[in-house]
Design an enzyme around this catalytic site. Structure first.
Site, PDB file in Angstrom:
ATOM      1  N   ASP A 184      48.446  37.077  96.255  1.00  0.00           N
ATOM      2  CA  ASP A 184      48.031  36.544  94.963  1.00  0.00           C
ATOM      3  C   ASP A 184      47.002  37.512  94.377  1.00  0.00           C
ATOM      4  O   ASP A 184      46.463  38.363  95.094  1.00  0.00           O
ATOM      5  CB  ASP A 184      47.424  35.158  95.175  1.00  0.00           C
ATOM      6  CG  ASP A 184      46.764  34.616  93.917  1.00  0.00           C
ATOM      7  OD1 ASP A 184      47.431  34.588  92.870  1.00  0.00           O
ATOM      8  OD2 ASP A 184      45.581  34.245  93.994  1.00  0.00           O
ATOM      9  N   ASP A 195      44.175  36.774  91.390  1.00  0.00           N
ATOM     10  CA  ASP A 195      42.850  36.198  91.104  1.00  0.00           C
ATOM     11  C   ASP A 195      42.416  35.255  92.218  1.00  0.00           C
ATOM     12  O   ASP A 195      43.121  34.305  92.555  1.00  0.00           O
ATOM     13  CB  ASP A 195      42.879  35.457  89.769  1.00  0.00           C
ATOM     14  CG  ASP A 195      43.378  36.340  88.627  1.00  0.00           C
ATOM     15  OD1 ASP A 195      43.047  37.533  88.633  1.00  0.00           O
ATOM     16  OD2 ASP A 195      44.119  35.835  87.758  1.00  0.00           O
ATOM     17  N   LYS A 204      37.499  34.244  88.252  1.00  0.00           N
ATOM     18  CA  LYS A 204      36.618  34.011  87.095  1.00  0.00           C
ATOM     19  C   LYS A 204      37.357  33.239  86.011  1.00  0.00           C
ATOM     20  O   LYS A 204      37.163  33.468  84.822  1.00  0.00           O
ATOM     21  CB  LYS A 204      36.125  35.346  86.528  1.00  0.00           C
ATOM     22  CG  LYS A 204      35.295  36.176  87.496  1.00  0.00           C
ATOM     23  CD  LYS A 204      34.857  37.499  86.859  1.00  0.00           C
ATOM     24  CE  LYS A 204      34.039  38.337  87.821  1.00  0.00           C
ATOM     25  NZ  LYS A 204      33.639  39.640  87.231  1.00  0.00           N
ATOM     26  N   LYS A 219      54.977  30.769  89.776  1.00  0.00           N
ATOM     27  CA  LYS A 219      54.758  30.195  91.113  1.00  0.00           C
ATOM     28  C   LYS A 219      54.526  28.688  90.998  1.00  0.00           C
ATOM     29  O   LYS A 219      53.877  28.243  90.056  1.00  0.00           O
ATOM     30  CB  LYS A 219      53.530  30.847  91.774  1.00  0.00           C
ATOM     31  CG  LYS A 219      53.678  32.303  92.134  1.00  0.00           C
ATOM     32  CD  LYS A 219      52.453  32.850  92.885  1.00  0.00           C
ATOM     33  CE  LYS A 219      51.181  32.792  92.063  1.00  0.00           C
ATOM     34  NZ  LYS A 219      50.030  33.463  92.712  1.00  0.00           N
TER      35      LYS A 219
END
Length: 430
Positions: free
Chosen positions: A252, A254, A261, A356
């Protein structure tokens, strides 16, 4: 198709190994010359008619390989009386070759499924095709600029000061060259293939980059030879050949690679999680490849554009590259199914198969890189990531970084839970 190997290098940076007694392509790795490794791969790919361009101490090469019969190939030699650069010898080669040919530089170790590259070259009706890939030092490498169709649109020299983020995409030293190109060489003089020929032809001819995760390494320094020796001993070269099923660690983005964030819309907001560079370096040095799969619904929300997401991903690749690490690819979904946001982009507000935990993006990676999902992993910080890995039939690891599984979207259990990506990678590799 014939093969041409440029083997005239002196090997100044390998002086402690050449001792001015042999040319660079004859430096031995695990008791075998670099040039012999190249000939073996060409033979395995059915390319047995080889032209070797020799120069400095070239007679040493002729003494070792002779006509090539002892190595299962047929070798013709062209001798440079003075160094002609990476393309000056085309003046001689055009008398021997009337069709497209494979070109190799004599200081690389590689194991590549060349049929796939040849098929790409023919499908694109390419004037010249360059084998391109990411590496661990893009900051001091010439960067290849390509459009979405893999057409090369520019070259950025390593000598330029880069104030922008870029794709980690460099020239590996393997080419397929049209016979039409070498017929244009009507004067015997020193030429650089990239600077003097290809960069001047990109606006007139179709020149493409064939992007691959396979093993191609410049072994022009002692340190790189030591690294390649270890890779040969661990059979990494063969395992990375796309004829063979690939093991992959899907990541993944982030919260896994970069600090979570919220929805990132600015490249300057990319900041690596702890230990990420070391973890990705370990993957790069292993038999696994690395592919990022990420949802980026900010496009559908109208917060940024596709171009913005591409620039954010380039920023991530640039930061990783500065730390000696790279990912093979980044796939992202820009869609979101829920409508009703005032600034939303209706074009992307759809139910799709690439978001996803659907696995369409993974399937695209499988097709491109010949990935064996049963022996691959998915690492992420949300239950969405874990469900994605489960849906694709992979083993999974949930991280305590980012959202640390607190999104609660799916009732799913990972194979492992780790504090960060480095701990996860160590489990997989060891």
């Amino acid at each position: 198709m014939r093969a041409v190997i440029m083997a005239g290098g002196k090997g100044t940076r390998l002086k402690e190994m050449t001792r001015n007694e042999i040319p660079k392509p004859m430096v031995k790795i695990l008791g075998k010359p670099i040039l012999e490794y190249q000939i073996d791969v060409l033979k395995e790919n059915g390319l047995k008619d080889i032209i070797i361009v020799i120069g400095y101490l070239g007679y040493k090469i002729k003494q070792y390989f002779k006509d090539g019969k002892d190595f299962g190939v047929n070798i013709t030699y062209i001798e440079e009386n003075e160094p002609l650069g990476t393309a000056g010898a085309f003046y001689y080669i055009k008398d021997y070759i009337k069709e497209d040919f494979i070109l190799l530089f004599g200081d690389i170790i590689f194991d590549v499924y060349l049929k796939k590259m040849i098929d790409f070259h023919n499908m694109k009706n390419s004037y010249a095709t360059l084998f391109v890939h990411p590496n661990s030092h893009p900051y001091d490498s010439d960067i290849i600029l390509m459009d979405v169709d893999n057409k090369i649109i520019g070259f950025d020299s390593k000598n330029n000061i880069r104030t922008y983020s870029y794709d980690n995409c460099v020239n590996a030293g393997i080419y397929i060259i049209s016979s039409n190109l070498i017929q244009k060489i009507d004067e015997l003089k020193k030429l650089d293939l990239e600077k003097d020929i290809l960069s001047k032809e990109i606006n007139e001819e179709n020149i493409f980059g064939y992007y691959s995760s396979e093993y191609v390494k410049d072994v022009g320094t002692v340190e790189r030879i030591k690294k390649t020796s270890k890779d040969l001993q661990k059979n990494i070269l063969k395992s990375k050949n796309l004829k063979n099923k690939q093991k992959c660690i899907f990541l993944d983005r982030d919260g896994t690679i970069n600090i979570h964030k919220g929805l990132i819309v600015n490249p300057d907001d990319i900041e690596l999680e702890k230990n990420v560079a070391e973890a990705v370096q370990k993957i790069n040095s292993s038999e696994y490849i690395t592919v990022v799969i990420t949802n980026q619904p900010q496009v559908a929300r109208g917060l940024c554009s596709i171009e913005d997401v591409e620039n954010i991903n380039k920023r991530l690749k640039t930061i990783l590259g500065e730390k000696g690490a790279y990912v093979e690819d980044i796939y992202y979904c820009p869609h979101h199914p829920d409508k009703g946001y005032p600034e939303e982009n209706k074009k992307y507000k759809i139910k799709c198969k690439c978001r996803k935990p659907s696995i369409e993006l993974i399937e695209k990676a499988v097709l491109k890189y010949n990935i064996d999902l049963e022996n691959s992993w998915f690492i992420g910080d949300t239950t969405i990531d874990i469900q994605t890995g489960v849906n694709a039939g992979m083993k999974t690891i949930l991280l305590n970084t980012g959202e640390a599984g607190k999104d609660g979207k799916y009732d799913v259990v990972s194979d492992y839970i780790c504090n960060d990506i480095l701990e996860a990678v160590n489990i997989i590799i060891k």
